[in-house]
Write an enzyme that holds these catalytic residues in place. Structure first.
Site, short mmCIF file in Angstrom:
data_model
loop_
_atom_site.label_atom_id
_atom_site.label_comp_id
_atom_site.label_asym_id
_atom_site.label_seq_id
_atom_site.Cartn_x
_atom_site.Cartn_y
_atom_site.Cartn_z
N GLN A 53 0.84 -1.20 0.00
CA GLN A 53 0.00 0.00 0.00
C GLN A 53 0.87 1.25 0.00
OE1 GLN A 53 -2.27 0.49 3.66
NE2 GLN A 53 -4.02 1.26 2.53
N HIS B 273 -25.59 -21.19 46.40
CA HIS B 273 -25.57 -22.56 46.90
C HIS B 273 -24.42 -22.81 47.86
CE1 HIS B 273 -24.04 -26.72 46.69
NE2 HIS B 273 -25.31 -27.02 46.88
#
Length: 886
Positions: free
Chosen positions: A179, A841
């Site tokens: 690029q 729990h």
């Protein structure tokens, strides 16, 4: 004809396999009209042509590497790269690259970047794993950089990343992006969603002078700008001291320069540029339909897009999306249920269907229950917008999921949250709540407590009988599915008959503490809460102990059951032939009848119940049989009951002393009876749900098999990747469901790797939460206190209760616990979990057993190792590591 190069304007997102993730995105952005510097890609076909000339032992060597041998990884990686450096680029690849370079412009400098086919994916970015070369000039330097990029697929970090993410080395190919360089005055990174908080409405911009490599490589602290994408208002402007910058050299390559003192603290971006970047980011995000990580550069006041990829670190948004534009906030039901693993879509859909709120507009699934990242969340916005609702919710969550409360409170305080959206209708609450409050008051003061759990169990069995009968008489599959949906909406109806008693029990416990905390020893108040009679988890744990006693009554039977090379069903089937097995097998069958619908992580219906796979249950029985004496569990339970009764007698006697003792004493006696009689009912809602769901589960299996026979699913179990509405609609829409299942399965596997937040907003923000810890040492692991006392012992990290054994006196360290973990508590001297609250729990069982516990310790199973000496401060909420830091 081979295509070794492709220009940006000739590719798009569909060319991912040919040009890799970075290349495909640059082509897509170019074709969408964004200002991308021109360039071209060297394709994966060129890479494969290069690798065709490479030694044939490269991939076999890579496939021998394991994650636990980094020295091997370094050695093999070096050998692979050395051998590839001796391989020349094929002539046809060289010619194609030079031709494309000349067409793009020989006079320009170029950035050469790797672009892998496994790069910039929705769930894995591969960012920074492969090499980049900047300001490359001339054909020779360009070709050298292309070859170096090809070889960078085999750097140590790239090999390790593929191993960690489960990518096959052979299936990954590399393209190269070439690029035109932007000689940037300023460059940086733009995130179109806040990468820290996850807020999708906040853009975050990092910026510094010169090329972006200074930021990417960590050479400079960048300016930080945060922008509200809706209003374009700059929310934060943090200007850093930028001591260096990277600039391009005229002859090629780059150099690091020291910035003049006056430049270092100057803002890299103007307000106009910040606004332009934010708007541009929103446009790119809209194009892709998801948040983007964008590299940008500004040269001569022009903004260039260098690359864009999806942000892979964001936690998924709650779904379905709200119907209004108001800010919504959700708390994690998964954390409240201490099951934070991801669940498949059908399990989530079932939970959204049976939770008894939000069906007032006739929708199948609750509008107040959402899913995010494979977890279940509750929309508590209407409650939080009303002062009374907010107080009730936060006080309730402090008992079950305290880590959520600071974050919820912070969101609730925001003006925008308070001024928009649905809020609690107090009149409706009073209209419905007043009769219920009277029932609670009656239960608190008058209802019988001795038979509360027996009555609940009777109601459950009656309801189960009705469900079995209806399923038996309904033969048509669509009718069975319709009944299943009906039952999901009504399955908790029997539980409403004892809900007032549970609430009365907790009110009684609270009032008892208010009346007596200054009149008696606090240990007596704690002791009377233990040894509760009739609790479903307690009864199940005792039943496991009874199974262990029955198994060890026969040495031959116990030895047979421990033959782990045989599957559990085979061991049980052959046990019939052994002397002394009859008592055990009868007890086993009875246990399965009562508790077989349970199992680890039971809120996820896709997980096997003990009835389907009893492996974990038998492991617990054998663990109990080998690590404790016969009758120990019953003796311990009787001792807790005796201590509770003695404490209750002392509390009652103390209540009668002093002013108004004649009134206080009968109230205290009643509150003790109500708390001990009604609190054990707390587990019966879930027990009812799991038993009904166990009866309904085969219907989903039948639907999956029917769709498999029609060729619309690959396997019957693929049904778990559809929702309930989709299953019901499947017989009207005859389209194949295979692509949808494949997509959902991939997402599910990704969700397994995510850590779910306790709280998340509709904008994706994860509000910061405060931690507990009191006066804990700096090195301590902080959590929430849930059970008084301090204990020191050897840690045992357990991730799966199905294969775990806990020795007496060990400290159980777990991600969470649910009823499937209960038998491990028999030998535990303390408990540490990653999630949970006062009423989770593990906390409840720990208090009943009188063992110190700290829950909500983040990453406890990673920071604590088995065999490590730890001290658990159950009353202060922290854990000390006594022989090494976490």
């Amino acid at each position: 004809m081979a295509h070794f190069t492709r220009t940006f304007d000739a590719i798009n997102a569909a060319n991912h396999a040919e040009v890799g993730g970075k290349g495909a995105n640059l082509g897509e952005l170019t074709q969408a009209g964004f200002n991308v510097p021109p360039g071209f890609c060297v394709t994966t076909e060129a890479f494969r042509r290069f690798m065709a000339d490479a030694p044939t032992d490269i991939y076999p060597q890579l496939e021998q590497i394991t994650l636990d041998d980094l020295e091997q990884l370094r050695r093999v990686g070096h050998e692979v790269r050395t051998s590839l450096e001796r391989v020349p680029l094929p002539q046809e690849v060289t010619e194609s690259v030079v031709r494309a370079w000349r067409q793009t412009g020989e006079t320009y400098a170029y950035a050469v970047r790797s672009s892998a086919t496994a790069e910039d994916l929705p769930f894995a970015s591969f960012a920074g794993q492969h090499d980049t070369y900047l300001n490359i000039r001339g054909a020779d330097a360009l070709l050298k950089s292309v070859k170096a990029c090809f070889i960078s697929l085999f750097t140590d970090r790239a090999i390790l990343y593929r191993l960690q993410n489960g990518f096959d080395h052979r299936r990954i190919a590399l393209a190269v992006v070439i690029q035109q360089m932007v000689q940037a005055d300023v460059s940086g990174v733009l995130f179109t969603a806040d990468p820290v908080s996850g807020n999708r409405n906040i853009a975050s911009i990092d910026a510094s002078f010169g090329l972006g490599e200074a930021i990417v490589s960590g050479l400079v602290s960048a300016d930080l700008y945060r922008v509200d994408k809706r209003t374009h208002r700059i929310l934060k402007r943090q200007v850093a001291t930028k001591r260096v910058a990277i600039r391009a050299l005229d002859a090629g390559g780059t150099q690091q320069i020291t910035l003049p003192a006056g430049e270092r603290t100057r803002a890299a971006l103007t307000d106009t540029q910040i606004g332009e970047l934010a708007r541009l980011g929103s446009q790119i995000e809209a194009h892709y339909g998801k948040p983007q990580d964008i590299e940008w550069a500004i040269a001569a006041d022009t903004v260039y897009i260098i690359q864009a990829r999806p942000i892979t670190s964001l936690y998924p948004l709650p779904m379905p999306r709200p119907e209004d534009d108001a800010l919504h906030v959700y708390f994690s039901i998964s954390h409240q249920q201490v099951m934070t693993d991801s669940m498949p879509p059908l399990s989530l859909s079932i939970l959204r269907t049976f939770l008894p709120v939000g069906h007032d507009h006739g929708q199948m699934e609750s509008r107040y229950v959402a899913t995010a990242g494979g977890r279940i969340y509750g929309d508590v916005s209407p409650l939080l917008r009303h002062p009374l609702g907010r107080r009730f919710l936060c006080q309730s969550l402090m008992r079950i999921e305290p880590r959520s409360v600071p974050a919820l409170s912070a969101v609730a305080a925001r003006p925008r949250f308070q001024t928009q959206g649905e809020r609690l209708n107090l009149w409706s609450v009073l209209r419905l709540g007043l009769p219920f409050s009277l029932k609670v008051l009656r239960s608190l003061l008058w209802d019988k407590t001795e038979t509360a759990t027996e009555k609940a169990m009777t109601l459950i069995e009656e309801h189960l009988t009705t469900v079995r009968s209806k399923l038996k008489e309904t033969q048509d599959l669509q009718a069975r599915l319709n009944f299943t949906v009906y039952e999901l909406h009504h399955m908790l109806t029997p539980a409403f008959k004892w809900t007032d008693e549970i609430i009365a029990g907790f009110i009684a416990s609270g009032l008892l503490n208010v009346l007596m905390r200054r009149r008696v020893d606090g240990q007596d108040l704690l002791a009377q809460e233990r040894g509760l009679i009739g609790g479903i988890e307690t009864e199940m744990e005792l039943a496991v102990g009874d199974l262990a006693d029955a198994a060890r009554a026969s040495e031959e039977l116990l030895t047979h059951l421990e033959q782990t090379h045989l599957d559990v069903q085979t061991r049980l089937a052959r046990a019939v032939e052994l002397p002394g097995s009859e008592t055990f097998l009868q007890a086993w069958d009875h246990f399965m009848e009562v508790y077989g619908a349970r199992g680890p992580s039971e809120i996820d219906l896709s997980r096997p119940r003990w009835l389907e796979d009893p492996t974990s249950l038998l492991q617990m029985v054998l663990s109990a049989a080998s690590s404790s004496e016969p009758g120990t569990h019953r003796a311990r339970y009787r001792r807790l009951i005796t201590e509770a009764e003695q404490a209750a007698a002392r509390i009652t006697e103390a209540a009668g002393r002093g002013f108004l003792g004649w009134i206080r004493r009968p109230l205290v006696r009643r509150f003790i009876h109500a708390s001990r009689g009604f609190i054990p009912l707390r587990g019966y809602h879930k027990y009812l749900a799991v038993r009904v769901l166990s009866l309904l589960k085969p219907v989903f299996g039948e639907a999956g098999e029917a769709l498999r026979r029609e060729g619309r699913l690959e396997a019957a179990d693929d049904i778990w990747f559809l929702t309930l509405p989709e299953i019901l609609n499947a017989w009207n829409d005859k389209q194949t469901l295979k692509p949808l299942v494949a997509e959902r399965r991939s997402a599910f596997e990704h969700y397994q790797t995510l850590t779910p937040p306790h709280v998340i907003t509709s904008e994706g923000e994860i509000p910061a939460a405060q931690l507990a810890g009191g006066n804990a040492p700096d090195s301590a692991l902080i959590g929430s206190p849930v059970s008084a006392g301090v204990v020191e012992g050897i840690a045992k990290v357990v991730l799966d209760p199905r294969t775990a054994r806990l020795n007496p006196g060990e400290i159980l360290v777990a991600p969470f616990t649910d009823p499937g973990w209960t038998p491990l508590f028999v030998n535990a001297a303390g408990l540490i979990t990653e999630v949970g609250g006062l009423m989770s729990h593990g906390s409840v069982v720990a208090r009943e057993y009188g063992i110190p516990a700290v829950v909500g310790v983040i990453d406890a199973t990673k920071r604590i190792r088995s065999g490590q000496l730890v001290r658990v401060h159950g009353d202060a909420g922290y854990v000390e590591l006594l022989d090494g830091s976490g």
